[in-house]
Design an enzyme around this catalytic site. Structure first.
Site, PDB file in Angstrom:
ATOM      1  N   ILE A 106       0.816  -1.187   0.118  1.00  0.00           N
ATOM      2  CA  ILE A 106       0.033   0.062   0.026  1.00  0.00           C
ATOM      3  C   ILE A 106       0.743   1.210   0.093  1.00  0.00           C
ATOM      4  O   ILE A 106       0.610   2.310  -0.689  1.00  0.00           O
ATOM      5  CB  ILE A 106      -1.086  -0.219   1.213  1.00  0.00           C
ATOM      6  CG1 ILE A 106      -1.767  -1.326   1.386  1.00  0.00           C
ATOM      7  CG2 ILE A 106      -1.884   1.242   1.175  1.00  0.00           C
ATOM      8  CD1 ILE A 106      -2.676  -1.446   2.449  1.00  0.00           C
TER       9      ILE A 106
ATOM     10  N   TYR B 242       2.155   1.694  -3.584  1.00  0.00           N
ATOM     11  CA  TYR B 242       1.068   2.319  -4.567  1.00  0.00           C
ATOM     12  C   TYR B 242       1.145   3.866  -4.096  1.00  0.00           C
ATOM     13  O   TYR B 242       0.936   4.766  -4.931  1.00  0.00           O
ATOM     14  CB  TYR B 242      -0.019   1.709  -4.394  1.00  0.00           C
ATOM     15  CG  TYR B 242      -0.183   0.155  -4.991  1.00  0.00           C
ATOM     16  CD1 TYR B 242      -1.151  -0.023  -6.289  1.00  0.00           C
ATOM     17  CD2 TYR B 242       0.710  -0.747  -4.883  1.00  0.00           C
ATOM     18  CE1 TYR B 242      -1.308  -1.031  -6.847  1.00  0.00           C
ATOM     19  CE2 TYR B 242       0.454  -1.827  -5.669  1.00  0.00           C
ATOM     20  CZ  TYR B 242      -0.471  -2.093  -6.560  1.00  0.00           C
ATOM     21  OH  TYR B 242      -0.745  -3.348  -7.274  1.00  0.00           O
ATOM     22  N   GLU B 243       0.840   4.160  -2.741  1.00  0.00           N
ATOM     23  CA  GLU B 243       0.552   5.620  -2.425  1.00  0.00           C
ATOM     24  C   GLU B 243       1.604   6.459  -2.890  1.00  0.00           C
ATOM     25  O   GLU B 243       1.319   7.507  -3.122  1.00  0.00           O
ATOM     26  CB  GLU B 243       0.022   5.512  -0.874  1.00  0.00           C
ATOM     27  CG  GLU B 243      -1.132   4.921  -0.658  1.00  0.00           C
ATOM     28  CD  GLU B 243      -1.508   4.789   0.738  1.00  0.00           C
ATOM     29  OE1 GLU B 243      -2.926   4.463   0.888  1.00  0.00           O
ATOM     30  OE2 GLU B 243      -0.965   5.098   1.518  1.00  0.00           O
ATOM     31  N   LEU B 244       3.062   5.978  -2.630  1.00  0.00           N
ATOM     32  CA  LEU B 244       4.023   6.977  -2.788  1.00  0.00           C
ATOM     33  C   LEU B 244       4.135   7.121  -4.459  1.00  0.00           C
ATOM     34  O   LEU B 244       4.589   8.426  -4.731  1.00  0.00           O
ATOM     35  CB  LEU B 244       5.315   6.092  -2.380  1.00  0.00           C
ATOM     36  CG  LEU B 244       6.454   7.024  -2.310  1.00  0.00           C
ATOM     37  CD1 LEU B 244       6.476   8.197  -1.330  1.00  0.00           C
ATOM     38  CD2 LEU B 244       7.755   6.066  -1.735  1.00  0.00           C
TER      39      LEU B 244
ATOM     40  N   ALA C 261       1.509   9.759  -4.889  1.00  0.00           N
ATOM     41  CA  ALA C 261       1.892  11.120  -4.396  1.00  0.00           C
ATOM     42  C   ALA C 261       3.137  11.873  -5.379  1.00  0.00           C
ATOM     43  O   ALA C 261       2.807  12.873  -5.710  1.00  0.00           O
ATOM     44  CB  ALA C 261       2.397  11.043  -3.166  1.00  0.00           C
TER      45      ALA C 261
END
Length: 853
Positions: free
Chosen positions: A364, A367-369, A372
């Site tokens: 997670i 994916y989020e990095l 961003a």
């Protein structure tokens, strides 16, 4: 004013010192925590996060960390401003550019730099507003380190062309609660689940439903940052969802769209989502879903309310793990089953399904990095496009307000509840809405208004938010192929004046009025009028603030009487009352009238308020949390009671009224099952609790049930009433989060001080058939309107509940059970129905000894 760190930096430069390179000595999250962010079985408590952000601030001239204030439970609420070192030294200049772009009407001279050419897109990233969605706070630590320490071309482009406002958690209290609970849960069957409290003291998951009402401290802090200080260009709100669907949702959103949003918002969201999806694919990340589940209709979320302020706001939703414990999913465990995502097969909006396997917290974070950095890279690459659009949307909104009706909304000061009217205006003003006060009487649409009326002009940059708050929503009827209503995301209608019970007029023709802009909204203060040396005071008993006054008087031992005919309250103007009024009246909006004689010598009863209990299940309830918040806001004392305290019996010796919020009957009776949480939190009220509640009412207690808990009371007390919506299919009746009209029926102490018609919030709520020819007939206080029932939102099959009871009380011996079919305190928003709940806490006793009403 520059921070102390900025002053130190300037001093060092003037003294000839050479600042170190940004990447030198910047601590890594792994060195700080002792593990890599996202490592299995590890969560960071909030102090560790704050300490890390401050360490990076000290080590890097690209980062400036600010404490915006304190959270609900006193933790620091921080934001890191991240950009090039040159930009960090000159932040006020860039704030001014954003202000001029977002409010183009501000005065500029020919020498003033062009804000589009000179500014940098301001990007806000908010993390972990839902604290069981644990990855994004850890991602924020890694993102901060990368931007503070790296010097590769991609990072330099972000730093040189954008300003990042990084909020590592929009709910710091929840980060701590979840981290500590997770440590306790590890190694048990309930590992990563079973939290026995809300992860926000009042709101729980509804922390992301407060963005137009501003009930919570956290919401107010970020709102101040967004609309008063920075006016950002883009906002990215990072979330997680269930485990068995896609690995990540990225925009665009699903239909329907809100008609008040500028087209540039929707198109920019497409652009951002496509860029994210492309970067994820380039990194080999599978299971990315777009254009499904999450629509762009409702207002009230951390991505949706900013969109009404010309901010391109998006969210992503990643598949969750069990807090920090990895999960393993077979291909057959994966499914769709929601709007735009019917199954787990390749489609145009789900091109590369994830095949299954281990899914970890680190996945997670990765994916989020990527997302961003993707949004920051896009903002840097299309800097001028985003900044031009920000300015154009503000100009377009103002132009529409000048040329299209409504041209303004007028809020008169003379209201049934003037304090609530001023609260409505205050909320809007805090959200960046321009408010003016009439300095002379004026007319608009042929209606005369007094000086002091609040004017909300439509010609302003944030017109979309103002219009969306003030108008009635008409949700488009949408059905699946099988004819079943398609569930909206969250709610369908939210009209603020209807919810708050405030009279507001939309002005459809151009008008002129002498007025002045308001820098702040002063809440209406309590006043006295009438006799200068009164023997008695009368209170109108229509304003919510009147309960604050009444409670203070009763607590001081002052006798308060209620006139059965008018509903007005009266009490002697003695030294005891004076001591209370001098302390309380300046803090509320209540209006007192002094009388030479008792204004209610007849037809009056004494008002009593006993001790109040609020039931709190271990399987936590957001509605219970909002109930506590509303009681505390109006200074109504209460005691929290859990299962064991109710099962023990003897309730009448401790309280006179027990409130059970909208909680499903199964949760009330059974609670958590074995293996779902720690043993001491297992179970619900059970048979012992039900017996204790019956004994409580039979001994003279009042049981107040809100919405879903009514079905529990109907069964356990064998009440002669039927919930007419129980078992009704949605194809016959459907009302997802809408506002309906209710009418007062007869006279009841529960409806004291309310108008003959009022608006109620209805969200999959209840309606009752109450037979009259039974041994214990119920007394109906409110009914759903017989016609013109829907006021805002979507309502399918109104005939099913038209004329049915909405508020009923049953006397059982000296006690009573009160059933609210709708939630009168929903999310702390419907001020217009708070009074109904408050009324249920009081009994009216005849001084001659007649039984209470």
């Amino acid at each position: 004013m520059p921070s102390s760190r900025q002053v130190v930096l300037v001093w060092l430069l003037l003294a000839g010192f050479v600042l170190p390179c940004a990447g030198a000595d910047v601590p890594s999250p792994e060195a700080h925590l002792g593990y890599r962010p996202g490592a299995d079985f590890h969560l960071a408590a909030w102090p560790a996060v704050v300490d890390y952000f401050r360490e990076v601030d000290e080590a890097s001239d690209r980062v400036l960390v600010r404490n915006l204030g304190e959270s609900t439970e006193g933790r620091p609420y921080i934001v890191a401003v991240v950009s090039s070192s040159e930009t960090i030294k000159d932040l006020p200049k860039y704030q001014q550019f954003q202000r001029r772009l977002s409010h183009p009407g501000l005065t500029a001279t020919t020498e003033t730099p062009d804000p589009v050419a000179e500014s940098k897109p301001v990007v806000v990233i908010t993390c972990s507003i839902h604290s069981t969605e644990t990855a994004s706070t850890l991602m924020a630590m890694e993102l901060l380190h990368e931007l503070a320490s790296k010097d590769d071309p991609a990072t330099r482009a972000i730093l040189d062309s954008t300003i990042l406002l990084l909020v590592p958690s929009a709910n710091p209290d929840g980060v701590d609660k979840v981290a500590h609970w997770y440590e306790r849960s590890k190694g048990h069957p309930w590992e990563g689940s079973g939290l026995p409290e809300l992860y926000h003291k009042y709101a729980g998951h509804d922390t992301n439903r407060d963005w137009f009402m501003l009930n919570l401290k956290e919401t107010r802090l970020l709102t101040q940052l967004l609309y008063q200080e920075w006016m950002p260009t883009i906002l990215y709100d990072v979330h997680q969802m269930g485990s068995r669907g896609a690995r990540l949702f990225v925009p665009p959103f699903y239909d329907p769209i809100n008609p008040n949003l500028d087209a540039r918002i929707h198109q920019s969201i497409f652009m951002i989502g496509a860029h994210m999806a492309g970067d994820l694919a380039a990194a080999g990340k599978q299971g990315v879903l777009t254009n499904a589940m999450y629509d762009n209709w409702w207002n009230g979320g951390n991505r949706t309310t900013p969109q009404r302020h010309n901010i391109v706001a998006v969210l992503t939703e990643a598949a969750s793990v069990r807090m920090a414990s990895p999960i393993f999913l077979e291909r057959g465990d994966l499914s769709g089953g929601s709007r735009g995502f019917r199954d787990h097969a390749p489609t145009v909006n789900f091109v590369d399904p994830w095949p299954g396997g281990w899914w970890r917290l680190r996945d997670i974070v990765d994916y989020e990095l990527i997302c961003a950095r993707s949004i920051l890279t896009l903002a840097a690459s299309y800097r001028q496009t985003f900044q031009t659009n920000l300015q154009a949307m503000a100009r377009n909104a103002t132009r529409k307000g000048e040329n299209e009706p409504p041209f303004a909304w007028v809020v008169p000061r003379n209201q049934r509840d003037p304090g609530t009217a001023s609260e409505l205006v205050r909320i809007l003003h805090a959200s960046g809405i321009e408010v003016r006060r009439a300095t002379q009487p004026f007319q608009a649409d042929g209606v005369s208004y007094e000086a002091g009326a609040w004017i909300l002009p439509a010609a302003q940059p944030y017109r979309s938010h103002l219009k969306d708050m003030m108008e009635r929503q008409v949700y488009p009827s949408r059905f699946t192929a099988g004819g079943v209503p398609e569930t909206p995301y969250d709610v369908a209608g939210w009209t603020l004046p209807l919810q708050m019970g405030v009279q507001v007029s939309a002005v459809g023709t151009r008008f002129s009025a002498d007025s002045e802009p308001l820098e702040r909204i002063e809440l209406i203060q309590g006043q006295r009028s009438g006799e200068s040396a009164p023997k008695y005071f009368a209170l109108g008993n229509q304003a919510n603030d009147d309960f604050v006054v009444v409670n203070a008087l009763l607590d001081a031992g002052v006798i308060v009487k209620v006139n059965e005919a008018s509903g007005h309250l009266s009490f002697p103007a003695d030294a005891q009352a004076e001591a209370v009024l001098s302390r309380v009246l300046p803090t509320v909006s209540s209006q007192l009238i002094g009388h030479a004689n008792d204004p209610s010598p007849k037809l009056s009863r004494e008002l009593r308020r006993g001790r109040i209990g609020v039931y709190q299940p271990w399987d936590s309830s957001m509605d219970e949390g909002w109930t506590r918040l509303v009681l505390e806001k109006f200074r109504i004392p209460y005691t929290t009671l859990h299962n064991a305290e109710i099962r023990a019996g003897g309730l009448k010796e401790r309280i006179e009224t027990l409130v059970i919020a909208s909680i499903e009957p199964r949760t009330l009776s059974q609670g958590y099952s074995e293996g779902q949480t720690e043993p001491k939190y297992v179970g619900g009220l059970g048979p012992e609790g039900a017996a204790a509640l019956r004994a409580f009412v039979e001994a003279g207690g009042t049981l107040v049930c809100l919405e879903n808990s009514c079905d529990y009371a109907i069964t356990e007390f064998a009440l002669p009433v039927v919930n007419v919506l129980k078992g009704v299919k949605s194809s016959r009746f459907y009302a997802p989060g809408s506002i309906v009209r209710v009418t007062r029926t007869g006279t009841s102490s529960l409806t004291r001080g309310v108008s003959s018609e009022l608006s109620a919030y209805f969200d999959h709520s209840l309606a009752f058939d109450v037979p009259e020819n039974v041994q214990r007939p119920g007394k109906v206080g409110l009914r759903y309107a017989g016609k013109n029932l829907l006021e805002s939102g979507w309502l399918l099959g109104p005939e099913v509940i038209q004329g049915k009871a909405a508020l009923v009380e049953f006397n059982i011996g000296p006690g009573r059970v009160v059933l609210f079919g709708f939630p009168p305190q929903h999310r702390g928003q419907p001020h217009g129905t708070f009074r109904l709940l408050f009324n249920s806490f009081y009994r009216e006793e005849d001084p001659s000894g007649q039984p209470p009403k």
